[in-house]
Enzyme design. Structure first.
Site, PDB file in Angstrom:
ATOM      1  N   ASN A   1      -2.288   4.959  -7.794  1.00  0.00           N
ATOM      2  CA  ASN A   1      -2.911   5.161  -6.206  1.00  0.00           C
ATOM      3  C   ASN A   1      -2.021   4.114  -5.461  1.00  0.00           C
ATOM      4  O   ASN A   1      -2.070   2.760  -5.529  1.00  0.00           O
ATOM      5  CB  ASN A   1      -4.421   4.870  -6.285  1.00  0.00           C
ATOM      6  CG  ASN A   1      -4.942   4.548  -4.952  1.00  0.00           C
ATOM      7  OD1 ASN A   1      -4.292   5.163  -3.968  1.00  0.00           O
ATOM      8  ND2 ASN A   1      -6.277   4.300  -4.931  1.00  0.00           N
TER       9      ASN A   1
ATOM     10  N   LYS B   1      -2.020   3.741  -2.342  1.00  0.00           N
ATOM     11  CA  LYS B   1      -3.006   3.016  -1.211  1.00  0.00           C
ATOM     12  C   LYS B   1      -2.254   3.298  -0.124  1.00  0.00           C
ATOM     13  O   LYS B   1      -1.521   4.067   0.303  1.00  0.00           O
ATOM     14  CB  LYS B   1      -3.673   1.871  -1.555  1.00  0.00           C
ATOM     15  CG  LYS B   1      -4.347   1.691  -2.920  1.00  0.00           C
ATOM     16  CD  LYS B   1      -5.246   0.416  -3.235  1.00  0.00           C
ATOM     17  CE  LYS B   1      -5.822   0.505  -4.622  1.00  0.00           C
ATOM     18  NZ  LYS B   1      -6.668  -0.513  -4.746  1.00  0.00           N
TER      19      LYS B   1
ATOM     20  N   HIS C   1     -13.194   6.502  -3.746  1.00  0.00           N
ATOM     21  CA  HIS C   1     -12.612   5.202  -4.248  1.00  0.00           C
ATOM     22  C   HIS C   1     -13.338   4.089  -3.626  1.00  0.00           C
ATOM     23  O   HIS C   1     -14.098   4.158  -2.258  1.00  0.00           O
ATOM     24  CB  HIS C   1     -11.113   5.043  -3.782  1.00  0.00           C
ATOM     25  CG  HIS C   1     -10.658   3.929  -4.341  1.00  0.00           C
ATOM     26  ND1 HIS C   1     -10.575   2.726  -3.677  1.00  0.00           N
ATOM     27  CD2 HIS C   1      -9.606   4.034  -5.248  1.00  0.00           C
ATOM     28  CE1 HIS C   1      -9.852   1.791  -4.452  1.00  0.00           C
ATOM     29  NE2 HIS C   1      -9.466   2.597  -5.370  1.00  0.00           N
TER      30      HIS C   1
ATOM     31  N   GLU D   1     -12.743   1.691  -1.920  1.00  0.00           N
ATOM     32  CA  GLU D   1     -12.223   1.151  -0.686  1.00  0.00           C
ATOM     33  C   GLU D   1     -12.693   1.968   0.347  1.00  0.00           C
ATOM     34  O   GLU D   1     -13.148   1.834   1.614  1.00  0.00           O
ATOM     35  CB  GLU D   1     -10.496   0.937  -0.366  1.00  0.00           C
ATOM     36  CG  GLU D   1     -10.152   0.012  -1.218  1.00  0.00           C
ATOM     37  CD  GLU D   1      -9.225  -0.034  -2.005  1.00  0.00           C
ATOM     38  OE1 GLU D   1      -8.399   0.761  -1.864  1.00  0.00           O
ATOM     39  OE2 GLU D   1      -8.891  -0.903  -3.096  1.00  0.00           O
TER      40      GLU D   1
ATOM     41  N   GLU E   1     -14.063   2.273 -11.937  1.00  0.00           N
ATOM     42  CA  GLU E   1     -13.265   1.393 -11.135  1.00  0.00           C
ATOM     43  C   GLU E   1     -13.923   0.177 -10.840  1.00  0.00           C
ATOM     44  O   GLU E   1     -14.701   0.275  -9.864  1.00  0.00           O
ATOM     45  CB  GLU E   1     -12.475   1.581 -10.020  1.00  0.00           C
ATOM     46  CG  GLU E   1     -11.427   2.713 -10.463  1.00  0.00           C
ATOM     47  CD  GLU E   1     -10.444   2.865  -9.509  1.00  0.00           C
ATOM     48  OE1 GLU E   1      -9.171   2.582  -9.749  1.00  0.00           O
ATOM     49  OE2 GLU E   1     -10.436   3.232  -8.163  1.00  0.00           O
TER      50      GLU E   1
ATOM     51  N   GLY F   1      -7.655  -5.109  -7.304  1.00  0.00           N
ATOM     52  CA  GLY F   1      -6.687  -5.823  -6.824  1.00  0.00           C
ATOM     53  C   GLY F   1      -6.883  -7.300  -6.776  1.00  0.00           C
ATOM     54  O   GLY F   1      -6.371  -8.126  -6.327  1.00  0.00           O
TER      55      GLY F   1
END
Ligand code: 13P
Length: 248
Positions: free
Chosen positions: A11, A13, A95, A97, A165, A171
């Site tokens: 990913n 991003k 996701h 985010e 996740e 991160g």
């Protein structure tokens, strides 16, 4: 031997440009990738076409999001039809985010899953608890609830990969331990068995994401119910090759 084909997604991003992604693609194209692993790269919308044109055919391309309808007055959105039109075959949905920065609800994510699948895309559906939820002991409750909104919108599970996740691992450099991940994965597989079917539970890939690196991938991959990874930061580096080949 697992009945499930190992699956590794990158990913990217909102990172990279034609130069850096072009270099990464050159590295991936020339690397020896295990043929027993499905590999998918999640490119930013602006580079979906570029990634599809440059990547070897054996590497699939995913969008990182899409909207719930085919076209219309939805400024800034892209549809599964557009994703397919540039040759990408997967989409990442739900996701963390999208959930926590852009406040997407379970309901919207479910609608997106239904539409993307009806258009023939593969869906990498993401779920995961936040740190306070883990600390409050409600990890299972949270991920089961998120999974239910996804499952209610799936008819054909062969096109769905479930990505666990944990938000606290994304991160942060703080990878879940293989035991922590395995524990949630087996519970998710049990949930699928109880709420969907034994066959779907056995055949659906449940992949792990959250600070996966070349250093942590092998032990994670050795867990029985970890069927691959969704990789953020490390998918932008040559190290991604090591993660793709973690299983063999
Ligand atoms: P990192 O690997 O950078 O922690 O990101 C994980 C992730 O969010 C993949 O979707």
């Amino acid at each position: 031997m697992s009945p499930r084909k190992f699956f590794v997604g990158g990913n990217w991003k909102m990172n990279g440009n034609k130069k850096s992604l072009g270099e990464l693609i050159t590295t991936l194209n020339s690397a020896k990738l295990n043929a027993e692993t499905d590999v998918v790269c999640g490119a930013p919308t602006a580079y979906l076409d570029f990634a599809r044109q440059k990547l070897d055919a054996k590497i699939a391309v995913a969008a990182q999001n899409c909207y719930k309808v085919a076209s219309g007055a939805f400024t800034g959105e892209i549809s599964p039809a557009m994703i397919k039109d540039v040759g990408a075959t997967w989409v990442i949905l739900g996701h963390s985010e999208r959930r926590h920065v852009f406040l997407e609800t379970d309901e919207l994510i479910g609608q997106k899953v239904a539409h993307a699948l009806s258009e023939g895309l593969g869906v990498i559906a993401c779920i995961g608890e936040k740190l306070d939820q883990r600390e409050a002991g409600i990890t299972e409750k949270v991920v089961f609830e998120q999974t239910k909104f996804i499952a209610d919108n799936v008819k054909d599970w062969s096109k769905v990969v479930l990505a666990y996740e944990p938000v606290w691992a994304i991160g942060t450099g703080k990878t879940a331990t293989p035991q922590q991940a395995q524990e949630v994965h087996i519970k998710l597989r049990d949930w699928l068995k109880t709420n969907v079917s034994e066959q779907v539970a056995q055949s659906t890939r449940i992949i792990y994401g959250g600070s996966v690196t070349g250093g942590t991938c092998k032990e994670l991959a050795s867990q029985h119910d970890i069927d691959g990874f969704l990789v953020g930061g490390a998918s932008l580096k040559p190290e991604f090759v090591e993660i793709i080949n973690a299983k063999h």
